[in-house]
Design an enzyme around this catalytic site. Structure first.
Site, PDB file in Angstrom:
ATOM      1  N   SER A   3      -7.758  -0.336  12.957  1.00  0.00           N
ATOM      2  CA  SER A   3      -8.304   1.004  13.026  1.00  0.00           C
ATOM      3  C   SER A   3      -8.968   1.169  14.383  1.00  0.00           C
ATOM      4  O   SER A   3      -8.728   0.372  15.287  1.00  0.00           O
ATOM      5  CB  SER A   3      -9.289   1.222  11.873  1.00  0.00           C
ATOM      6  OG  SER A   3      -9.571   2.582  11.686  1.00  0.00           O
ATOM      7  N   TYR A  38     -15.470  -2.141   6.548  1.00  0.00           N
ATOM      8  CA  TYR A  38     -14.068  -1.873   6.877  1.00  0.00           C
ATOM      9  C   TYR A  38     -13.786  -2.207   8.339  1.00  0.00           C
ATOM     10  O   TYR A  38     -12.795  -2.876   8.670  1.00  0.00           O
ATOM     11  CB  TYR A  38     -13.767  -0.409   6.582  1.00  0.00           C
ATOM     12  CG  TYR A  38     -12.379   0.055   6.937  1.00  0.00           C
ATOM     13  CD1 TYR A  38     -11.308  -0.176   6.085  1.00  0.00           C
ATOM     14  CD2 TYR A  38     -12.140   0.758   8.114  1.00  0.00           C
ATOM     15  CE1 TYR A  38     -10.032   0.277   6.400  1.00  0.00           C
ATOM     16  CE2 TYR A  38     -10.874   1.210   8.438  1.00  0.00           C
ATOM     17  CZ  TYR A  38      -9.823   0.964   7.579  1.00  0.00           C
ATOM     18  OH  TYR A  38      -8.562   1.407   7.902  1.00  0.00           O
ATOM     19  N   GLY A  49       0.802  -1.217   0.000  1.00  0.00           N
ATOM     20  CA  GLY A  49       0.000   0.000   0.000  1.00  0.00           C
ATOM     21  C   GLY A  49       0.831   1.262   0.000  1.00  0.00           C
ATOM     22  O   GLY A  49       0.555   2.197   0.752  1.00  0.00           O
TER      23      GLY A  49
END
Length: 281
Positions: A178, A192, A28
């Site tokens: 996250s 997500y 990424g």
């Protein structure tokens, strides 16, 4: 069992390039404003050779866009601390289940046949919503990129490490989660949040699975990081939620991740670590 001796004074004096001779794959890393780029530059500055994975079509479709891979690689190359280290890069659509193993092999081949550090930084942006809005396609898309590909990367990495001499030092895996388990969670990004939660949950199991290979496995929650996805009043409102009055910047989690890759963090494994600057949700 005898106790390990204290390190000598010479050993306590920090190696100025603590990752000299090590190799790393960072996924990424398609743009210079992202966390992947900041991580790669830190690893390179610490002496590591680095392979940058990018999937330019993904970032090109986002509002922030993508940089040219050669520009990203050049920025990492400028940070190299060891003149003998190298930087390489290559593409990969990690929604394809065959790509993770190919990517690990490509990185190892480009960096001399060995891979010490895996930083799984990539994620799918967009294609998400609230509980009422999500559908099977959204869930499957995030599963494929955010979770399945990470596990397949770790699997391929572990198979590569298993071919090395027993307990070869320097093995590190860092995954990214996250704030899905903190305060109110992420009700607007259910797909997500679900997949990132899965990575946090499996961290301990993976750390145990890779312990015999002398590989540590940790997961980092970088908190809100200013990578260009928010502007205006919303940007200011989030900044006010930090005691320091500013967003996190990509180098904030990069410092933690690069430290986890060093020998100083060899006794830290199976942990989910928040790097949020005191963010008040």
């Amino acid at each position: 069992m005898p106790r390990l001796p204290h390190p000598t004074s010479e050993e306590l004096r920090r190696e100025p390039l603590p990752l000299r001779g090590r190799t790393a794959l960072v996924t990424g890393a398609s743009r210079r404003g992202g966390i992947g780029y900041a991580v790669a530059r830190r690893l390179a500055a610490y002496g590591a050779s680095v392979y940058l994975h990018h999937h330019v079509p993904h970032d090109t479709a986002m509002p922030w866009g993508a940089d040219r891979p050669e520009e990203v690689a050049a920025g990492v190359r400028e940070a190299l601390g060891d003149p003998d280290a190298r930087v390489a890069d290559g593409p990969g659509d990690l929604s394809d289940p065959a790509v993770p193993a190919r990517l690990v092999r490509a990185a190892a081949d480009a960096l001399g046949g060995r891979l010490d550090i895996l930083v799984a930084n990539h994620a799918l942006s967009g294609s998400d919503g609230t509980l009422d809005a999500i559908d099977a396609g959204m869930l499957d898309a995030h599963w494929a990129v955010d979770t399945r590909s990470v596990l397949l990367l770790v699997q391929a990495y572990a198979r590569l490490r298993a071919a090395l001499p027993p307990r070869t030092p320097g093995g590190r895996v860092v995954m990214m989660t996250s704030g899905q388990d903190i305060a109110a969670g992420m009700p607007g990004e259910i797909a997500y949040a679900l997949q990132k939660g899965a990575l946090a949950s499996v961290t301990r199991s993976l750390s145990t699975a890779l312990a015999d290979l002398a590989v540590t496995v940790n997961t980092v929650n970088p908190g809100p990081v200013d990578t260009g996805y928010m502007t205006g009043d919303d940007h200011a409102a989030v900044a006010a939620m930090f005691p320091a009055g500013r967003w996190g910047v990509p180098d904030d989690p990069a410092r933690l991740i690069s430290w986890l890759a060093t020998d100083e963090a060899a006794w830290i494994t199976g942990q989910v670590i928040d790097s949020e600057g005191g963010f008040r949700r």
